[in-house]
Design a protein around this motif. Structure first.
Motif, PDB file in Angstrom:
ATOM      1  N   ASN A 210       0.844  -1.185   0.000  1.00 58.12           N
ATOM      2  CA  ASN A 210       0.000   0.000   0.000  1.00 58.12           C
ATOM      3  C   ASN A 210       0.885   1.243   0.000  1.00 58.12           C
ATOM      4  OD1 ASN A 210      -1.573   2.255   1.671  1.00 58.12           O
ATOM      5  ND2 ASN A 210      -3.064   0.941   0.632  1.00 58.12           N
ATOM      6  N   ALA A 211       0.615   2.159  -0.894  1.00 59.43           N
ATOM      7  CA  ALA A 211       1.466   3.325  -1.072  1.00 59.43           C
ATOM      8  C   ALA A 211       1.418   4.276   0.109  1.00 59.43           C
ATOM      9  CB  ALA A 211       1.069   4.077  -2.346  1.00 59.43           C
ATOM     10  N   VAL A 212       0.355   4.218   0.920  1.00 58.65           N
ATOM     11  CA  VAL A 212       0.215   5.134   2.044  1.00 58.65           C
ATOM     12  C   VAL A 212       0.792   4.524   3.318  1.00 58.65           C
ATOM     13  CG1 VAL A 212      -1.410   6.410   3.480  1.00 58.65           C
ATOM     14  CG2 VAL A 212      -1.801   6.220   1.006  1.00 58.65           C
ATOM     15  N   SER A 213       0.339   3.325   3.652  1.00 60.52           N
ATOM     16  CA  SER A 213       0.794   2.689   4.902  1.00 60.52           C
ATOM     17  C   SER A 213       2.102   1.939   4.736  1.00 60.52           C
ATOM     18  CB  SER A 213      -0.274   1.708   5.391  1.00 60.52           C
ATOM     19  OG  SER A 213      -0.379   0.607   4.501  1.00 60.52           O
ATOM     20  N   ASP A 214       2.483   1.632   3.497  1.00 61.53           N
ATOM     21  CA  ASP A 214       3.671   0.847   3.170  1.00 61.53           C
ATOM     22  C   ASP A 214       3.533  -0.612   3.602  1.00 61.53           C
ATOM     23  OD1 ASP A 214       6.071   1.019   1.729  1.00 61.53           O
ATOM     24  OD2 ASP A 214       7.258   0.922   3.557  1.00 61.53           O
ATOM     25  N   ARG A 215       2.344  -1.011   4.053  1.00 60.75           N
ATOM     26  CA  ARG A 215       2.140  -2.410   4.435  1.00 60.75           C
ATOM     27  C   ARG A 215       2.031  -3.274   3.190  1.00 60.75           C
ATOM     28  NH1 ARG A 215      -2.521  -3.255   8.788  1.00 60.75           N
ATOM     29  NH2 ARG A 215      -1.758  -5.383   8.465  1.00 60.75           N
ATOM     30  N   ARG A 216       2.646  -4.452   3.268  1.00 62.49           N
ATOM     31  CA  ARG A 216       2.595  -5.365   2.132  1.00 62.49           C
ATOM     32  C   ARG A 216       1.258  -6.077   2.073  1.00 62.49           C
ATOM     33  NH1 ARG A 216       8.483  -8.189   3.091  1.00 62.49           N
ATOM     34  NH2 ARG A 216       9.758  -6.526   2.177  1.00 62.49           N
ATOM     35  N   TYR A 217       0.764  -6.269   0.865  1.00 58.73           N
ATOM     36  CA  TYR A 217      -0.396  -7.126   0.682  1.00 58.73           C
ATOM     37  C   TYR A 217       0.048  -8.574   0.864  1.00 58.73           C
ATOM     38  CZ  TYR A 217      -2.651  -2.940  -1.119  1.00 58.73           C
ATOM     39  OH  TYR A 217      -3.169  -1.673  -1.232  1.00 58.73           O
ATOM     40  N   SER A 218      -0.890  -9.443   1.192  1.00 58.43           N
ATOM     41  CA  SER A 218      -0.522 -10.817   1.493  1.00 58.43           C
ATOM     42  C   SER A 218      -1.475 -11.788   0.805  1.00 58.43           C
ATOM     43  CB  SER A 218      -0.535 -11.057   3.008  1.00 58.43           C
ATOM     44  OG  SER A 218      -1.839 -10.838   3.539  1.00 58.43           O
ATOM     45  N   GLY A 219      -1.116 -13.084   0.891  1.00 57.38           N
ATOM     46  CA  GLY A 219      -1.977 -14.131   0.385  1.00 57.38           C
ATOM     47  C   GLY A 219      -2.307 -13.990  -1.081  1.00 57.38           C
TER      48      GLY A 219
ATOM     49  N   ALA B 191       4.878  -0.626 -13.610  1.00 57.62           N
ATOM     50  CA  ALA B 191       6.263  -0.805 -13.165  1.00 57.62           C
ATOM     51  C   ALA B 191       6.398  -0.672 -11.656  1.00 57.62           C
ATOM     52  CB  ALA B 191       7.174   0.224 -13.850  1.00 57.62           C
ATOM     53  N   SER B 192       5.371  -0.115 -11.015  1.00 55.54           N
ATOM     54  CA  SER B 192       5.420   0.111  -9.573  1.00 55.54           C
ATOM     55  C   SER B 192       4.685  -0.990  -8.827  1.00 55.54           C
ATOM     56  CB  SER B 192       4.785   1.457  -9.222  1.00 55.54           C
ATOM     57  OG  SER B 192       4.709   1.631  -7.820  1.00 55.54           O
ATOM     58  N   HIS B 193       5.165  -1.291  -7.617  1.00 58.40           N
ATOM     59  CA  HIS B 193       4.498  -2.245  -6.729  1.00 58.40           C
ATOM     60  C   HIS B 193       3.527  -1.548  -5.774  1.00 58.40           C
ATOM     61  CE1 HIS B 193       6.973  -5.831  -7.632  1.00 58.40           C
ATOM     62  NE2 HIS B 193       7.908  -4.956  -7.871  1.00 58.40           N
ATOM     63  N   ALA B 194       3.325  -0.244  -5.914  1.00 57.81           N
ATOM     64  CA  ALA B 194       2.532   0.532  -4.960  1.00 57.81           C
ATOM     65  C   ALA B 194       1.092   0.690  -5.434  1.00 57.81           C
ATOM     66  CB  ALA B 194       3.166   1.898  -4.750  1.00 57.81           C
ATOM     67  N   PHE B 195       0.147   0.452  -4.518  1.00 60.79           N
ATOM     68  CA  PHE B 195      -1.278   0.567  -4.809  1.00 60.79           C
ATOM     69  C   PHE B 195      -1.950   1.352  -3.686  1.00 60.79           C
ATOM     70  CE2 PHE B 195       0.270  -3.064  -7.060  1.00 60.79           C
ATOM     71  CZ  PHE B 195      -0.427  -3.077  -8.264  1.00 60.79           C
ATOM     72  N   LEU B 196      -3.112   1.887  -3.972  1.00 57.37           N
ATOM     73  CA  LEU B 196      -3.871   2.615  -2.959  1.00 57.37           C
ATOM     74  C   LEU B 196      -5.333   2.659  -3.358  1.00 57.37           C
ATOM     75  CD1 LEU B 196      -2.911   6.416  -3.271  1.00 57.37           C
ATOM     76  CD2 LEU B 196      -3.037   4.800  -5.145  1.00 57.37           C
ATOM     77  N   THR B 197      -6.196   3.009  -2.407  1.00 59.60           N
ATOM     78  CA  THR B 197      -7.622   3.092  -2.705  1.00 59.60           C
ATOM     79  C   THR B 197      -7.949   4.458  -3.300  1.00 59.60           C
ATOM     80  OG1 THR B 197      -8.207   3.988  -0.537  1.00 59.60           O
ATOM     81  CG2 THR B 197      -8.113   1.571  -0.744  1.00 59.60           C
ATOM     82  N   PHE B 198      -9.170   4.567  -3.853  1.00 60.90           N
ATOM     83  CA  PHE B 198      -9.630   5.835  -4.403  1.00 60.90           C
ATOM     84  C   PHE B 198      -9.581   6.923  -3.330  1.00 60.90           C
ATOM     85  CE2 PHE B 198     -12.881   8.953  -5.384  1.00 60.90           C
ATOM     86  CZ  PHE B 198     -12.727   9.167  -6.743  1.00 60.90           C
TER      87      PHE B 198
ATOM     88  N   PRO C  50       1.692  13.053  -4.274  1.00 62.06           N
ATOM     89  CA  PRO C  50       3.003  13.593  -3.878  1.00 62.06           C
ATOM     90  C   PRO C  50       4.135  12.816  -4.536  1.00 62.06           C
ATOM     91  CG  PRO C  50       1.557  13.342  -1.976  1.00 62.06           C
ATOM     92  CD  PRO C  50       0.852  12.686  -3.124  1.00 62.06           C
ATOM     93  N   ALA C  51       5.236  13.483  -4.759  1.00 59.46           N
ATOM     94  CA  ALA C  51       6.335  12.894  -5.519  1.00 59.46           C
ATOM     95  C   ALA C  51       6.879  11.632  -4.877  1.00 59.46           C
ATOM     96  CB  ALA C  51       7.453  13.927  -5.684  1.00 59.46           C
ATOM     97  N   HIS C  52       6.831  11.560  -3.535  1.00 61.80           N
ATOM     98  CA  HIS C  52       7.459  10.414  -2.876  1.00 61.80           C
ATOM     99  C   HIS C  52       6.590   9.162  -2.896  1.00 61.80           C
ATOM    100  CE1 HIS C  52       4.779  11.904   0.300  1.00 61.80           C
ATOM    101  NE2 HIS C  52       4.837  10.698   0.827  1.00 61.80           N
ATOM    102  N   ILE C  53       5.317   9.284  -3.273  1.00 56.84           N
ATOM    103  CA  ILE C  53       4.410   8.140  -3.250  1.00 56.84           C
ATOM    104  C   ILE C  53       4.706   7.215  -4.423  1.00 56.84           C
ATOM    105  CG2 ILE C  53       2.010   7.414  -3.519  1.00 56.84           C
ATOM    106  CD1 ILE C  53       2.590   8.503  -0.784  1.00 56.84           C
ATOM    107  N   GLY C  54       4.941   5.969  -4.089  1.00 59.13           N
ATOM    108  CA  GLY C  54       5.143   4.969  -5.133  1.00 59.13           C
ATOM    109  C   GLY C  54       6.458   5.061  -5.856  1.00 59.13           C
ATOM    110  N   GLU C  55       7.417   5.751  -5.269  1.00 56.02           N
ATOM    111  CA  GLU C  55       8.729   5.827  -5.922  1.00 56.02           C
ATOM    112  C   GLU C  55       9.349   4.438  -5.987  1.00 56.02           C
ATOM    113  OE1 GLU C  55      11.041   8.573  -3.712  1.00 56.02           O
ATOM    114  OE2 GLU C  55      10.526  10.266  -5.000  1.00 56.02           O
TER     115      GLU C  55
END
Length: 326
Positions: free
Chosen positions: A51-60, A76-83, A146-151
């Motif tokens: 998750n791009a905000v909490s940085d917690r990994r998705y599982s399962g 190309a990014s591993h970062a995801f977030l909700t609407f 923000p620029a740092h999200i999902g870098e």
């Protein structure tokens, strides 16, 4: 509509389970293993979706679902977030973008149990687990974040991997992956993975770990064919670890690389093996030398020396290359 509702009817959730299952079956029937990276068409480096905000990994199953989205949609990014998370950050999901359905487990705790827990100053116990479904988007489907999200992770700094080590690893043509939190060799899928060198307290020790895992790789069924079937904690597992550790040390020495010495507690299981069998260290050292020689034979100077050796068997060299390519 970009922001799908989190609470879906049971039929929709059952359909999602079937979609996930059908997709995994299709991948396997096509000869692809969807839980092994890298994939041929993927733009993303090795890693786990988070998750791009909490940085917690998705599982399962969410890992496989999001990996599939990354490959099929070219993220190309591993970062995801909700609407809502995108909006809270001052950004937005682009109009027309399709989200990815993921699952998470919640636990329903009856009101009376929550009340008793509050009175007794403890966490509520029991409860009924249930699954919820919600939609996430890749940060690449969003604008205004923000620029740092999902870098993506920065490139490995120059000089952390010694050039002689880098050249040898490349020459082996091993499936060698850098990233993730742990180091291992997978005999089933025949690949090596090690963390980034800048994840090590002392980056020079990356080389010891890299060649330790390549020592396991050299013992693979299509190469030196050592027994690598031992379960974790077994004597045969410990013997294989000892071989790989010595092979890594031998290769580092040959390349002029000096990692630090492992802590004594790491040696406990090996000492037990050596004490119980006075030939164990001889067998391990012999196997380690064979593994180190196998790896070092890929160095350009070693190949050139063999070409100049009138006793060198050129058919043997071709056979080795064939095994590597297989």
């Amino acid at each position: 509509m970009a922001h799908a509702r989190a609470n879906r009817p049971a039929g929709d959730r059952a359909n999602l389970y079937q979609q996930i299952t059908d997709r995994i079956i299709a991948e396997l029937e096509a000869g692809r293993v969807p839980w092994v990276q890298p994939w041929g068409t993927a733009k993303a480096a090795i890693g786990l979706p988070h998750n791009a905000v909490s940085d917690r990994r998705y599982s399962g199953i969410n890992i496989l679902t999001l990996w599939d989205a990354m490959v099929s949609r070219g993220f190309a990014s591993h970062a995801f977030l909700t609407f809502r998370q995108a909006v809270a950050l001052g950004g937005s999901v682009r109009k027309g973008e399709r989200g990815i359905g993921v699952l998470y487990t919640r636990r329903f705790v009856p009101r009376e149990e929550r009340r008793r827990a509050d009175l007794e100053g403890r966490e509520p116990s029991g409860g009924i687990p249930f699954l919820k479904w919600f939609t996430v988007f890749s940060v690449e489907q969003c604008d205004g974040l923000p620029a740092h999200i999902g870098e993506p992770p920065p490139p490995i700094p120059d000089g952390l991997i010694f050039p002689q080590a880098d050249a040898l690893i490349s020459a082996t043509k091993a499936d060698f992956r850098i990233g993730g939190p742990s180091a291992f060799y997978s005999p089933t899928h025949d690949y090596v993975q090690v963390p980034r060198p800048d994840d090590f307290h002392d980056p020079v020790n990356w080389h010891r770990t890299a060649f330790h895992e390549l020592g396991h790789w050299a013992g693979g069924a299509s190469r030196l064919n050592r027994d690598q079937t031992g379960a974790f904690g077994s004597v045969s597992y410990g013997k294989e670890e000892l071989v790989a550790e010595m092979a890594g040390a031998f290769v580092c020495a040959a390349l002029g690389i000096t990692p630090t010495v492992r802590h004594a507690d790491y040696l406990g299981s090996w000492l037990e093996i050596i004490r119980e069998d006075n030939r164990a260290i001889l067998r391990a050292a012999s196997a380690a030398s064979k593994a180190a020689d196998y790896l070092l034979a890929f160095r350009p100077q070693a190949i050139a020396a063999n070409d100049d050796d009138p006793d060198h068997d050129p058919d043997g060299a071709v056979a080795i290359e064939g095994r590597i390519a297989a």
